[in-house]
Design a protein around this motif. Sequence first.
Motif, PDB file in Angstrom:
ATOM      1  N   MET A  28      57.150  -5.829  55.939  1.00 22.55           N
ATOM      2  CA  MET A  28      56.370  -5.842  57.186  1.00 22.55           C
ATOM      3  C   MET A  28      55.252  -4.807  57.161  1.00 22.55           C
ATOM      4  SD  MET A  28      59.176  -6.580  60.142  1.00 22.55           S
ATOM      5  CE  MET A  28      60.456  -5.658  59.309  1.00 22.55           C
ATOM      6  N   GLU A  60      56.589  -2.883  53.249  1.00 28.23           N
ATOM      7  CA  GLU A  60      55.359  -3.535  53.703  1.00 28.23           C
ATOM      8  C   GLU A  60      54.512  -3.937  52.493  1.00 28.23           C
ATOM      9  OE1 GLU A  60      54.950   0.839  54.608  1.00 28.23           O
ATOM     10  OE2 GLU A  60      53.081   0.043  55.391  1.00 28.23           O
ATOM     11  N   HIS A 168      52.105 -17.287  52.190  1.00 26.51           N
ATOM     12  CA  HIS A 168      51.311 -17.100  53.410  1.00 26.51           C
ATOM     13  C   HIS A 168      49.805 -17.305  53.234  1.00 26.51           C
ATOM     14  CE1 HIS A 168      54.763 -14.273  54.999  1.00 26.51           C
ATOM     15  NE2 HIS A 168      55.200 -15.416  54.528  1.00 26.51           N
ATOM     16  N   GLY A 288      63.721 -15.678  58.547  1.00 22.89           N
ATOM     17  CA  GLY A 288      63.039 -16.445  59.585  1.00 22.89           C
ATOM     18  C   GLY A 288      63.870 -16.662  60.826  1.00 22.89           C
TER      19      GLY A 288
HETATM   20  C1  LIG Z   1      54.738  -6.697  62.082  1.00 24.93           C
HETATM   21  C2  LIG Z   1      54.984  -7.659  60.936  1.00 24.93           C
HETATM   22  C3  LIG Z   1      54.322  -7.472  59.741  1.00 24.93           C
HETATM   23  C4  LIG Z   1      54.553  -8.334  58.635  1.00 24.93           C
HETATM   24  N1  LIG Z   1      53.957  -8.085  57.426  1.00 24.93           N
HETATM   25  C5  LIG Z   1      54.305  -8.798  56.322  1.00 24.93           C
HETATM   26  C6  LIG Z   1      53.890  -8.398  55.017  1.00 24.93           C
HETATM   27  O1  LIG Z   1      53.233  -7.384  54.798  1.00 24.93           O
HETATM   28  N2  LIG Z   1      54.266  -9.195  53.968  1.00 24.93           N
HETATM   29  C7  LIG Z   1      55.019 -10.325  54.145  1.00 24.93           C
HETATM   30  O2  LIG Z   1      55.323 -11.006  53.166  1.00 24.93           O
HETATM   31  N3  LIG Z   1      55.455 -10.696  55.382  1.00 24.93           N
HETATM   32  C8  LIG Z   1      55.149  -9.944  56.456  1.00 24.93           C
HETATM   33  N4  LIG Z   1      55.687 -10.273  57.695  1.00 24.93           N
HETATM   34  C9  LIG Z   1      56.613 -11.396  57.800  1.00 24.93           C
HETATM   35  C10 LIG Z   1      58.078 -10.918  57.716  1.00 24.93           C
HETATM   36  O3  LIG Z   1      58.397 -10.418  56.440  1.00 24.93           O
HETATM   37  C11 LIG Z   1      59.076 -12.064  58.019  1.00 24.93           C
HETATM   38  O4  LIG Z   1      58.969 -13.027  57.006  1.00 24.93           O
HETATM   39  C12 LIG Z   1      58.811 -12.698  59.384  1.00 24.93           C
HETATM   40  O5  LIG Z   1      58.692 -11.701  60.386  1.00 24.93           O
HETATM   41  C13 LIG Z   1      59.927 -13.661  59.771  1.00 24.93           C
HETATM   42  O6  LIG Z   1      61.153 -12.982  59.858  1.00 24.93           O
HETATM   43  P1  LIG Z   1      61.798 -12.592  61.295  1.00 24.93           P
HETATM   44  O7  LIG Z   1      61.865 -13.861  62.073  1.00 24.93           O
HETATM   45  O8  LIG Z   1      63.143 -12.023  60.912  1.00 24.93           O
HETATM   46  O9  LIG Z   1      60.906 -11.592  61.935  1.00 24.93           O
HETATM   47  C14 LIG Z   1      55.438  -9.431  58.795  1.00 24.93           C
HETATM   48  C15 LIG Z   1      56.102  -9.612  60.034  1.00 24.93           C
HETATM   49  C16 LIG Z   1      55.893  -8.736  61.088  1.00 24.93           C
HETATM   50  C17 LIG Z   1      56.657  -8.936  62.363  1.00 24.93           C
END
Ligand SMILES: Cc1cc2nc3c(=O)[nH]c(=O)nc-3n(C[C@H](O)[C@H](O)[C@H](O)COP(=O)(O)O)c2cc1C
Length: 359
Positions: A28, A60, A168, A288
Motif C-alpha cells: 500500500m 508499499e 493494475h 480483495g
Molecule cells: C492506500 C492504498 C494504497 C495502495 N497502494 C498499492 C501499491 O502501492 N501497490 C499495489 O500493488 N497495490 C496497492 N494497493 C492495493 C492493495 O494492495 C490491495 O490490493 C487492495 O487494497 C485490495 O485489498 P483490500 O480490499 O484488502 O484493501 C493500495 C491500496 C490502498 C488502500
Amino acid sequence: MREDLSPLFASFTCGSLKIPNRFVMSPMTRKFSPDGVPGDDVAAYYKRRALAKVGLIITEGVGVDHPSAVGHGSMGEENIPVMHGEAALAGWRAVVEEVHAAGGKIIPQLWHMGGIRQEGTPPHPSAKSMRPNDMSEADIADIIEAFIRSAVNAKTIGFDGIALHGGHGYLIDSFLWSGTNQRDDMWGGDIERRSRFAVELVKALRAAVGPGFPILFRISQWKLQDYEAKLAETEADLALIVGALAAAGVDIFDVSTRVFSLPAFAGSDLGLAGWIRKLSGKPTMTVGSIGFDKELAASFAQPTSAIDNLGEVLRRFNAGEYDLVALGRALLMDSAWVLKVQIGRDFEPFDVTAYGRLD
Ligand SMILES: Cc1cc2nc3c(=O)[nH]c(=O)nc-3n(C[C@H](O)[C@H](O)[C@H](O)COP(=O)(O)O)c2cc1C
C-alpha cells in the motif's frame, strides 16, 4: 462462534522464506518518504504490524532505479520511496532491522509506473514516461537493468525476497495487456510476445538474486484505467502467461482482485488465485475485500463496514485455492487485525481517513 481458523495459522515456507502464518500485508502506497527516503515513522508503521503477528509484510510500491519509475499517478503520488541511493537504502535497512527484530519478514514491492506516471512530475520531471508502444530496445534494456540494481540493493540490505508490481496497468502489466501494447515486434503481438518483457525481467532478476530468494509477482485482470479489463479472456490465455512466468522464476503469484471470492471465469466457482495456482503449479496469495463489505474503489464513496468474512476465506483456502491471504485496508485501519483474528476480538470500524495516515 468463529470457525476453526488454525489452518490459516500454519507456517509457510518458500525457498529461504519461512513465515509463521498465512496472513500477509498487501502493498500500500503511503507517500511518507520525502526525497524517496523512508524514515523512522515508516519503520515504526511496519514494525507495529510485525509485532501484531502479520506473517509477511509486502511494502508499499518502491520506485526502481530509473528516472521514469515514479511520479504523480492516479492519486497524485508524492514522497514515494525508492530502492537506490545511500539515504534511501539506509532508511530501508532500518525498516528491515526493526521488522526482523519484531519477529517479522518483509519484502519490498518494486514498482515502475509506466504510462500511468504523469509526464513532467517530480522527482524527475524531465524523464519521459514509459509506454510499451514507444519504448526503444535501449529503454527496455535500461529498465531491466534498473530493476536488477534495485533488487540486488534490496537483497543486500536484508529484505526477505522481492515482489514485482505486475498488475493494475503499470509498466509490467502494460506490456502484458493488449489495451496498452500494440507493438508488432518480439515485445508485442500475441500473448507470448506480450509476456516477453515480464518473462525476460523475471529471468534477469532470478539470475541476479540467485536460487532460493523468493520472487513474488503481482498480477491482475483489472487495470486502473479500466476496472472491467481482462488480461486473459480465457483460462488458456491465463495459462500461457502464468506458465511462462513460473518457468522464468516466479515463486509466488500475488493475485490482485477487488473481491477475492468472485469466480474468475464463467462455469466455475474458482477464484482467480485458484485458477493461477492450478495453471502455474505455484503457490498463490489472494487479496480483495477481506474484512469489508465493499471493495476498495467503492469504499471511497459509499458507506463501508468492517465485517468478518473469514469463513469464506477459510473455505477457499481449505479447497486449495491459495496458500496466503493478503490484507490491504484491514491492516491499514487496524494494525492488530491478525492478532485479533487469533484471539477472537472485534476489528476496528472502517475509517476512510486512514488512507492518508501512517499509524
Ligand atoms: C492506500 C492504498 C494504497 C495502495 N497502494 C498499492 C501499491 O502501492 N501497490 C499495489 O500493488 N497495490 C496497492 N494497493 C492495493 C492493495 O494492495 C490491495 O490490493 C487492495 O487494497 C485490495 O485489498 P483490500 O480490499 O484488502 O484493501 C493500495 C491500496 C490502498 C488502500
